[in-house]
Design a protein around this motif. Structure first.
Motif, PDB file in Angstrom:
ATOM      1  N   LYS A   1       0.856  -1.187   0.000  1.00 20.62           N
ATOM      2  CA  LYS A   1       0.000   0.000   0.000  1.00 20.62           C
ATOM      3  C   LYS A   1       0.894   1.239   0.000  1.00 20.62           C
ATOM      4  CE  LYS A   1      -3.573  -2.719   0.626  1.00 20.62           C
ATOM      5  NZ  LYS A   1      -4.561  -2.984  -0.445  1.00 20.62           N
ATOM      6  N   THR A   2       0.383   2.343  -0.550  1.00 18.67           N
ATOM      7  CA  THR A   2       1.153   3.588  -0.600  1.00 18.67           C
ATOM      8  C   THR A   2       0.817   4.451   0.606  1.00 18.67           C
ATOM      9  OG1 THR A   2       1.192   3.546  -3.018  1.00 18.67           O
ATOM     10  CG2 THR A   2       1.664   5.643  -1.947  1.00 18.67           C
ATOM     11  N   LEU A   3       1.819   4.717   1.426  1.00 20.16           N
ATOM     12  CA  LEU A   3       1.682   5.585   2.593  1.00 20.16           C
ATOM     13  C   LEU A   3       2.321   6.925   2.256  1.00 20.16           C
ATOM     14  CD1 LEU A   3       1.164   6.195   5.633  1.00 20.16           C
ATOM     15  CD2 LEU A   3       3.399   5.154   6.084  1.00 20.16           C
ATOM     16  N   ILE A   4       1.547   8.004   2.374  1.00 17.22           N
ATOM     17  CA  ILE A   4       2.043   9.346   2.055  1.00 17.22           C
ATOM     18  C   ILE A   4       1.968  10.203   3.314  1.00 17.22           C
ATOM     19  CG2 ILE A   4       1.806  11.371   0.573  1.00 17.22           C
ATOM     20  CD1 ILE A   4       0.302   9.602  -1.421  1.00 17.22           C
ATOM     21  N   ILE A   5       3.098  10.808   3.676  1.00 15.58           N
ATOM     22  CA  ILE A   5       3.158  11.673   4.856  1.00 15.58           C
ATOM     23  C   ILE A   5       3.392  13.104   4.402  1.00 15.58           C
ATOM     24  CG2 ILE A   5       4.361  12.170   7.015  1.00 15.58           C
ATOM     25  CD1 ILE A   5       5.114   9.257   7.201  1.00 15.58           C
ATOM     26  N   TYR A   6       2.551  14.026   4.880  1.00 16.37           N
ATOM     27  CA  TYR A   6       2.673  15.447   4.569  1.00 16.37           C
ATOM     28  C   TYR A   6       3.126  16.181   5.827  1.00 16.37           C
ATOM     29  CZ  TYR A   6      -0.092  14.530   0.344  1.00 16.37           C
ATOM     30  OH  TYR A   6      -0.547  14.057  -0.857  1.00 16.37           O
ATOM     31  N   SER A   7       4.201  16.955   5.697  1.00 12.33           N
ATOM     32  CA  SER A   7       4.710  17.679   6.855  1.00 12.33           C
ATOM     33  C   SER A   7       5.445  18.935   6.401  1.00 12.33           C
ATOM     34  CB  SER A   7       5.647  16.789   7.672  1.00 12.33           C
ATOM     35  OG  SER A   7       6.169  17.498   8.781  1.00 12.33           O
ATOM     36  N   ASP A   8       5.587  19.902   7.326  1.00 13.12           N
ATOM     37  CA  ASP A   8       6.326  21.118   7.026  1.00 13.12           C
ATOM     38  C   ASP A   8       7.829  20.896   7.062  1.00 13.12           C
ATOM     39  OD1 ASP A   8       3.983  22.630   6.767  1.00 13.12           O
ATOM     40  OD2 ASP A   8       3.856  22.907   8.934  1.00 13.12           O
ATOM     41  N   ASN A   9       8.261  19.785   7.653  1.00 10.35           N
ATOM     42  CA  ASN A   9       9.688  19.509   7.753  1.00 10.35           C
ATOM     43  C   ASN A   9       9.931  18.005   7.680  1.00 10.35           C
ATOM     44  OD1 ASN A   9       9.345  18.433  10.522  1.00 10.35           O
ATOM     45  ND2 ASN A   9       8.890  20.574  10.995  1.00 10.35           N
ATOM     46  N   GLU A  10      11.195  17.607   7.803  1.00  8.14           N
ATOM     47  CA  GLU A  10      11.571  16.205   7.665  1.00  8.14           C
ATOM     48  C   GLU A  10      11.700  15.494   9.004  1.00  8.14           C
ATOM     49  OE1 GLU A  10      11.963  14.568   4.727  1.00  8.14           O
ATOM     50  OE2 GLU A  10      11.241  16.393   3.743  1.00  8.14           O
ATOM     51  N   ILE A  11      11.385  16.153  10.092  1.00  6.87           N
ATOM     52  CA  ILE A  11      11.577  15.569  11.421  1.00  6.87           C
ATOM     53  C   ILE A  11      10.662  14.365  11.617  1.00  6.87           C
ATOM     54  CG2 ILE A  11      11.412  16.005  13.907  1.00  6.87           C
ATOM     55  CD1 ILE A  11      12.025  18.905  13.366  1.00  6.87           C
ATOM     56  N   TYR A  12      11.221  13.279  12.072  1.00  8.16           N
ATOM     57  CA  TYR A  12      10.490  12.076  12.492  1.00  8.16           C
ATOM     58  C   TYR A  12       9.814  11.314  11.342  1.00  8.16           C
ATOM     59  CZ  TYR A  12      10.643  14.848  16.820  1.00  8.16           C
ATOM     60  OH  TYR A  12      11.020  15.631  17.870  1.00  8.16           O
ATOM     61  N   LEU A  13       9.952  11.752  10.111  1.00 12.27           N
ATOM     62  CA  LEU A  13       9.176  11.125   9.045  1.00 12.27           C
ATOM     63  C   LEU A  13       9.493   9.640   8.895  1.00 12.27           C
ATOM     64  CD1 LEU A  13       8.869  13.767   6.201  1.00 12.27           C
ATOM     65  CD2 LEU A  13       7.541  13.471   8.280  1.00 12.27           C
ATOM     66  N   GLU A  14      10.773   9.290   8.979  1.00  9.82           N
ATOM     67  CA  GLU A  14      11.147   7.879   8.874  1.00  9.82           C
ATOM     68  C   GLU A  14      10.558   7.079  10.032  1.00  9.82           C
ATOM     69  OE1 GLU A  14      12.592   6.262   6.485  1.00  9.82           O
ATOM     70  OE2 GLU A  14      13.069   8.001   5.212  1.00  9.82           O
ATOM     71  N   ASP A  15      10.633   7.648  11.240  1.00  9.40           N
ATOM     72  CA  ASP A  15      10.074   6.966  12.420  1.00  9.40           C
ATOM     73  C   ASP A  15       8.563   6.767  12.266  1.00  9.40           C
ATOM     74  OD1 ASP A  15      12.579   6.980  13.500  1.00  9.40           O
ATOM     75  OD2 ASP A  15      12.209   8.661  14.866  1.00  9.40           O
ATOM     76  N   ILE A  16       7.885   7.810  11.804  1.00 10.37           N
ATOM     77  CA  ILE A  16       6.433   7.726  11.633  1.00 10.37           C
ATOM     78  C   ILE A  16       6.084   6.710  10.555  1.00 10.37           C
ATOM     79  CG2 ILE A  16       4.389   9.016  10.900  1.00 10.37           C
ATOM     80  CD1 ILE A  16       5.763  11.510  12.160  1.00 10.37           C
ATOM     81  N   GLY A  17       6.846   6.731   9.455  1.00 11.60           N
ATOM     82  CA  GLY A  17       6.595   5.776   8.376  1.00 11.60           C
ATOM     83  C   GLY A  17       6.793   4.337   8.820  1.00 11.60           C
ATOM     84  N   GLU A  18       7.863   4.079   9.566  1.00 12.54           N
ATOM     85  CA  GLU A  18       8.126   2.715  10.046  1.00 12.54           C
ATOM     86  C   GLU A  18       7.046   2.256  11.021  1.00 12.54           C
ATOM     87  OE1 GLU A  18      12.021   2.516  11.707  1.00 12.54           O
ATOM     88  OE2 GLU A  18      13.035   3.013   9.808  1.00 12.54           O
ATOM     89  N   ARG A  19       6.630   3.162  11.897  1.00 10.12           N
ATOM     90  CA  ARG A  19       5.587   2.817  12.877  1.00 10.12           C
ATOM     91  C   ARG A  19       4.263   2.521  12.167  1.00 10.12           C
ATOM     92  NH1 ARG A  19       3.655   0.281  17.018  1.00 10.12           N
ATOM     93  NH2 ARG A  19       2.246   1.446  18.381  1.00 10.12           N
ATOM     94  N   ALA A  20       3.902   3.349  11.196  1.00 12.06           N
ATOM     95  CA  ALA A  20       2.653   3.129  10.458  1.00 12.06           C
ATOM     96  C   ALA A  20       2.708   1.817   9.685  1.00 12.06           C
ATOM     97  CB  ALA A  20       2.399   4.296   9.508  1.00 12.06           C
ATOM     98  N   ASP A  21       3.830   1.519   9.055  1.00 11.14           N
ATOM     99  CA  ASP A  21       3.989   0.264   8.314  1.00 11.14           C
ATOM    100  C   ASP A  21       3.803  -0.933   9.235  1.00 11.14           C
ATOM    101  OD1 ASP A  21       4.593  -1.648   6.401  1.00 11.14           O
ATOM    102  OD2 ASP A  21       6.758  -1.369   6.568  1.00 11.14           O
ATOM    103  N   SER A  22       4.413  -0.866  10.417  1.00 13.65           N
ATOM    104  CA  SER A  22       4.286  -1.948  11.389  1.00 13.65           C
ATOM    105  C   SER A  22       2.831  -2.145  11.809  1.00 13.65           C
ATOM    106  CB  SER A  22       5.150  -1.653  12.613  1.00 13.65           C
ATOM    107  OG  SER A  22       4.925  -2.593  13.648  1.00 13.65           O
ATOM    108  N   LEU A  23       2.112  -1.038  12.015  1.00 15.37           N
ATOM    109  CA  LEU A  23       0.720  -1.127  12.450  1.00 15.37           C
ATOM    110  C   LEU A  23      -0.197  -1.650  11.364  1.00 15.37           C
ATOM    111  CD1 LEU A  23       0.576   2.149  14.539  1.00 15.37           C
ATOM    112  CD2 LEU A  23       0.328  -0.181  15.421  1.00 15.37           C
ATOM    113  N   PHE A  24       0.062  -1.282  10.116  1.00 20.11           N
ATOM    114  CA  PHE A  24      -0.733  -1.839   9.024  1.00 20.11           C
ATOM    115  C   PHE A  24      -0.531  -3.348   8.943  1.00 20.11           C
ATOM    116  CE2 PHE A  24      -1.651   2.392   7.589  1.00 20.11           C
ATOM    117  CZ  PHE A  24      -2.845   2.247   6.901  1.00 20.11           C
TER     118      PHE A  24
END
Length: 468
Positions: A281-304
């Motif tokens: 599945k395609t997970l898209i994260i929108y943010s004003d900066n790059e902080i935590y994006l990898e952490d958030i992406g990995e956590r979301a992937d694990s939860l899916f």
């Protein structure tokens, strides 16, 4: 000497072969229950959901156009609802829900059936201007969170009508499950939506279970066009199908597909980062900066992966997480609204909010009687992600021993007790198998406690390939 060399080479190859076999065995064991892909569920939920999974009902369709002012504070628009009345009982009135009006302090937020007595609906966030049914102007009456449309002719079984509703409104100045911040808004349950119809009781109100009320509606097909100032982007959890910019305005169309509600975020453009989950599945994260994006992406992937194993396949191709200046982490269909500056809050609540994509957005329950299932199922599985059944039982024992001590009160343990007993009775493997069967059977439907109890009863028998 030659013999010794050959012996060493032989032992070397044996060792390599043994290691390879071990790796393969470990991989098989490790992945036995990890990120299960149920092809049957994928077929039911994605390819032909209309025919396969709601055989006794037709899906309503909503085609809406909404334009916001340059400050994102007011809006006007219209929607066309195609409704098929597939019930034995005839009706001469159609009721819709006006969820946006729940957020006005002057109104009773839990009174779908009490008339609003304010002049010209001055306290409402959304005001209905006109209603046409099959091209003819009809009478209507607006209530707090409800719209009653009087039909010129009785609607009988299997008869269809097109309902055109024109409306205008204002976005409440709040920061809640909907909200406004600087140059941004996030909204769900704001379009007029059909109330649930019951063949015996008629049109049903949403009940009194707080925030779970928003999900109590039939799954429907949505196609929505949003018009905003060209400085803004619109995010809905679904990629847009068309975007036209002219005269300082941006007109964006989304073919949202089958969802239980339409939600969106509007704000200034953000950086975008895409991930692929292990279920492709395609997970898209929108943010004003790059902080935590990898952490958030990995956590979301694990939860899916986790909820895929618990319930079954996530039925959409995309999911989006939007960094907003919100007070809460909030689940909308196909997306989450969050505040990335509150990382601990986001990471701790992500399990629950991603879980809500399955319940109540795919399966929902009658909010008057069984709304606790919408809440309890996901809260319990959130706990189970990090705690063993034994650990939960131990916490329950301590809770019972200190039940009179308010300082020791742990709210989630009440519903954890109900579901932990079911899991203990069935065992973890059978419990999860039954949850997957429940999901596959009632996906895109409104279920109830009787259905859940039936599937979870110890002696329940079912044909595993029933829905093939």
């Amino acid at each position: 000497m030659e013999y010794i060399m050959k012996s060493k080479i032989y032992r070397y190859y044996i060792a390599i072969f043994t290691i390879l076999i071990s790796v393969i065995i470990i991989s098989i064991v490790y992945n036995k229950n990890k990120y299960v892909q149920d092809d049957n569920i994928e077929e039911v939920l994605v390819q032909q959901p209309e025919e396969k999974n709601k055989t006794d009902r037709s899906y309503n369709t909503y085609t809406a156009t909404i334009e916001f002012d340059k400050n994102l504070s007011t809006f006007f628009g219209n929607e066309i609802i195609n409704y098929v009345h597939e019930f034995e009982q005839s009706t001469d009135t159609i009721f819709l829900r006006l969820g946006l009006n729940e957020y006005n302090s002057s109104l009773n937020r839990h009174s779908d059936d009490k008339a609003d007595k304010s002049a010209q609906y001055g306290d409402n966030s959304i005001v209905i201007k006109s209603v046409k049914v099959t091209g003819q102007q009809v009478r209507f009456r607006q209530y707090n969170t409800s719209l009653a449309i009087q039909l010129e002719e009785t609607l009988d079984k299997d008869e269809a009508v097109d309902i055109l509703i024109e409306f205008e409104g204002k976005v409440p100045i709040i920061n809640d499950y909907i909200g406004r911040a600087k140059k941004s808004i996030w909204l769900r349950d704001f379009l007029p939506r059909m109330r649930v119809y019951d063949n015996e009781e008629g049109w049903l109100s949403a009940g009194n279970f707080g925030k779970e009320r928003y999900s109590y509606s039939e799954t429907s097909k949505y196609k929505v066009t949003i018009i905003v100032s060209e400085e803004f982007d619109v995010i809905t959890g679904t990629p847009y199908t068309n975007c036209l910019e002219e005269n300082g305005k941006k007109k964006v169309t989304f073919d949202v597909g089958m969802v239980r509600d339409f939600g969106m975020y509007i704000g200034v453009p953000k950086n975008k980062k895409e991930f692929k989950t292990q279920q492709n599945k395609t997970l898209i994260i929108y943010s004003d900066n790059e902080i935590y994006l990898e952490d958030i992406g990995e956590r979301a992937d694990s939860l899916f992966g986790y909820y895929n194993d618990i319930f079954g396949t996530y039925p959409y191709d995309t999911f989006m997480i939007v960094d907003a200046n919100s007070n809460y982490t909030i689940s909308y269909p196909k997306m989450i609204i969050a505040n990335f500056r509150k990382k601990e809050d986001l990471m701790s609540n992500m399990s629950k909010e991603i879980g809500h994509q399955w319940v109540p957005y795919i399966i929902t329950h009658n909010t008057k009687e069984d709304a606790w299932l919408d809440y309890d199922l996901i809260e319990y599985m959130t706990i189970r992600e990090k705690s063993s059944l034994h650990s939960i039982k131990k916490q329950l024992q301590e809770y019972q021993a200190h039940k009179e001590d308010k300082q020791y009160e742990v709210p989630y343990l009440d519903f954890a007790e109900r579901l932990s007993r079911v899991e203990e009775l069935l065992g973890e493997d059978l419990f999860r198998e039954r949850l997957r069967h429940y999901y596959k059977t009632y996906a895109f439907k409104i279920s109830d406690k009787k259905n859940f109890d039936k599937v979870m009863s110890k002696d329940y028998q079912y044909e595993k390939n029933k829905n093939k």
